[in-house]
Design an enzyme around this catalytic site. Structure first.
Site, mmCIF file in Angstrom:
data_model
loop_
_atom_site.group_PDB
_atom_site.id
_atom_site.type_symbol
_atom_site.label_atom_id
_atom_site.label_comp_id
_atom_site.label_asym_id
_atom_site.label_seq_id
_atom_site.Cartn_x
_atom_site.Cartn_y
_atom_site.Cartn_z
ATOM 1 C CD GLU A 72 -3.101 -0.783 2.210
ATOM 2 O OE1 GLU A 72 -2.960 0.137 3.034
ATOM 3 O OE2 GLU A 72 -4.058 -1.562 2.215
ATOM 4 C CD GLU A 98 -3.750 -5.610 4.357
ATOM 5 O OE1 GLU A 98 -4.567 -4.733 4.698
ATOM 6 O OE2 GLU A 98 -2.531 -5.457 4.416
HETATM 7 C C1 GCO Z 1 -3.073 -1.915 5.302
HETATM 8 C C2 GCO Z 1 -2.798 -2.278 6.212
HETATM 9 C C3 GCO Z 1 -3.077 -2.961 7.447
HETATM 10 C C4 GCO Z 1 -4.248 -2.353 8.147
HETATM 11 C C5 GCO Z 1 -5.545 -2.852 7.584
HETATM 12 C C6 GCO Z 1 -6.765 -2.318 8.286
HETATM 13 O O1 GCO Z 1 -2.340 -2.534 4.465
HETATM 14 O O2 GCO Z 1 -3.800 -0.920 5.367
HETATM 15 O O3 GCO Z 1 -1.890 -2.930 5.495
HETATM 16 O O4 GCO Z 1 -1.879 -2.759 8.069
HETATM 17 O O5 GCO Z 1 -4.149 -2.654 9.473
HETATM 18 O O6 GCO Z 1 -5.671 -2.482 6.254
HETATM 19 O O7 GCO Z 1 -6.796 -0.937 8.154
#
Ligand code: GCO
Length: 456
Positions: free
Chosen positions: A163, A363
């Site tokens: 990200e 995710e």
């Molecule tokens: C992300 C994040 C996670 C967060 C999850 C929830 O990649 O944003 O990689 O670390 O904790 O997305 O917000």
């Protein structure tokens, strides 16, 4: 819902969010150590010094994974645990820790999916400009080489960066995340470009050192969807998903789009996205010497794209695919994000149509106000309902021919939700932060049955 026999089921975490051991055994400070210790940065006034103490309790955690039959674990390496200053000396204890995690996975029949960078930049590099400084790219290349050479015999699945939208957008744009800077678009874009170069270097190095590696990057961003599974994707939806809109300009979140990461990575160019302030920056940069070579480096061939998908924006096909006003009382998770399962159909489909690469959902999940009930268990029917809804959509899009190869639930255990602190619980496993006791939630048992093909 049905999934292919060889579908990859997993769960995910990241170093700063779970490890703790923030200053143990020679680890250097990261920007998140510095940032979280600054008053007012984390909602509940906490930090990641101890977090879930996974640095000491990983064996117990891996046992839980095994007992649930979860065969894929995505985790990240803390760069300053391995190279405390970001460049130069290697901290042997750091490598040993990840050796134990990797070997611990393999011994339990769990495939380790390693993320090279999930936001914990060494503070020593930030002191020299961090992602603003192009030298960070070379440092990243060398760091990745250390990981590839050390773990490449055992780790075959790699994510380069996670990200960039967030670690650059919130870290160097809005200042909500470490290192907490609020730079002008031109300077932000410089950071962005450097992060993508780092990705390119990492792909090249891993490919070179681990020829049978499977390599991707994880991104996130705005995605439009319609309620129905239409035969054709309405142009208005993909226009919405892949072009910065006025409302994101107004709220300063114009970086929150897939095309700014994946267009350069996959197509070797920055997107045609007229109103984004970054378009002007990219245009200006394109006349700099070496720009063409940069884009070549950024667009190293990838094996898959990682999509971090939590929610999307509904559009109305009966009304020219305008963004639909959400009704009063629209379902939300504890953190306040809307529950929009259809994005798990339309998101991968649109990314597939634009990029033509296999994908994994790197995710997805929801935060709940979980607690231990009187019977000693953690009942989280809302998480089960969320997962069921999202996975049904995912199953449908796969049936429609879109190659999504895997799904990683965010997250494995509850953890530090960055600037939101520990109150947001995303885990399949509950953590009591007073005692560090782990309690497997109902959703974990549900997920376990699902992935083992049992009745859910
Ligand atoms: C992300 C994040 C996670 C967060 C999850 C929830 O990649 O944003 O990689 O670390 O904790 O997305 O917000």
């Amino acid at each position: 819902m049905e999934f292919p026999q060889d579908f990859i089921w997993g769960t995910a975490s990241s170093s700063y969010q779970i490890e703790g051991g923030a200053f143990d055994d020679g680890k250097g400070p990261s920007i998140w150590d510095t940032f979280s210790h600054r008053p007012g940065t984390i909602a509940d006034g906490t930090n990641g010094d101890v977090a879930c103490d996974s640095y000491h309790r990983f064996e117990e955690d891996l046992d839980i994974l095994k007992s649930l039959g979860i065969r894929n674990y995505r985790f990240s390496v803390s760069w300053p645990r391995v190279i405390p200053e970001g460049t130069g000396d290697i901290n042997k204890a750091g490598l040993e820790y990840y050796d134990k995690v990797v070997d611990g996975c393999i011994e339990r029949g769990i495939d380790p999916w390693m993320t090279v960078y999930h936001w914990d930049l060494p503070q020593a590099l930030e002191d020299k400009g961090g992602w603003q400084n192009r030298d960070t790219v070379a440092a990243f290349r060398d760091y990745t080489r250390v990981l590839a050479e050390h773990f490449g015999d055992r780790v075959k699945h790699w994510f380069t960066i996670n990200e960039p939208e967030i670690f650059i957008g919130l870290g160097y744009g809005t200042g909500e995340h470490a290192p907490g800077l609020r730079l002008e678009p031109r300077e932000q874009f410089r950071c962005w470009h450097n992060a993508l170069l780092a990705h390119g270097e990492a792909v090249r190095v891993i490919r070179d050192v681990v020829p049978d590696a499977v390599i991707g990057a994880a991104a996130t961003g705005m995605l439009g969807y319609v309620h129905e599974h239409l035969k054709e994707t309405p142009k208005e939806i993909s226009d919405f998903s892949f072009h910065t809109g006025e409302s994101q300009l107004k709220d300063g979140h114009f970086f929150f789009f897939y095309q700014w990461a994946f267009d350069p990575m996959v197509k070797g160019k920055y997107p045609d996205d007229p109103i984004s302030p970054w378009s002007r920056c990219a245009e200006e940069m394109s006349s700099e010497e070496g720009f063409r070579e940069d884009m070549e480096l950024i667009s190293q061939p990838l094996d898959f794209l990682g999509l971090n998908i939590y929610n999307g924006t509904e559009m109305d096909p009966a009304n020219g695919c305008q963004v639909m006003q959400r009704y009063v009382g629209f379902p939300r998770t504890a953190i306040g994000w809307h529950v929009t399962p259809e994005v798990m159909y339309w998101g991968p489909r649109q990314i597939w149509e634009r990029y033509g690469l296999p994908m994994v959902i790197s995710e997805d999940g929801q935060s709940c106000n979980d607690r231990i009930f009187l019977d000693g268990k953690v009942h989280d029917p809302d998480r089960i309902d969320f997962l069921q809804r999202y996975l049904e959509e995912l199953s449908d899009v796969i049936k429609d021919g879109v190659p999504v190869k895997g799904f990683f639930h965010w997250s494995f255990t509850d953890n530090l939700e960055w600037n939101s602190g520990y109150d947001e619980r995303f885990g399949l496993v509950y953590i009591d932060y007073r005692t560090q006791d782990r309690t497997v939630k109902d959703s974990a048992y549900w997920y376990s049955r699902l992935i083992q093909g049992k009745q859910i």
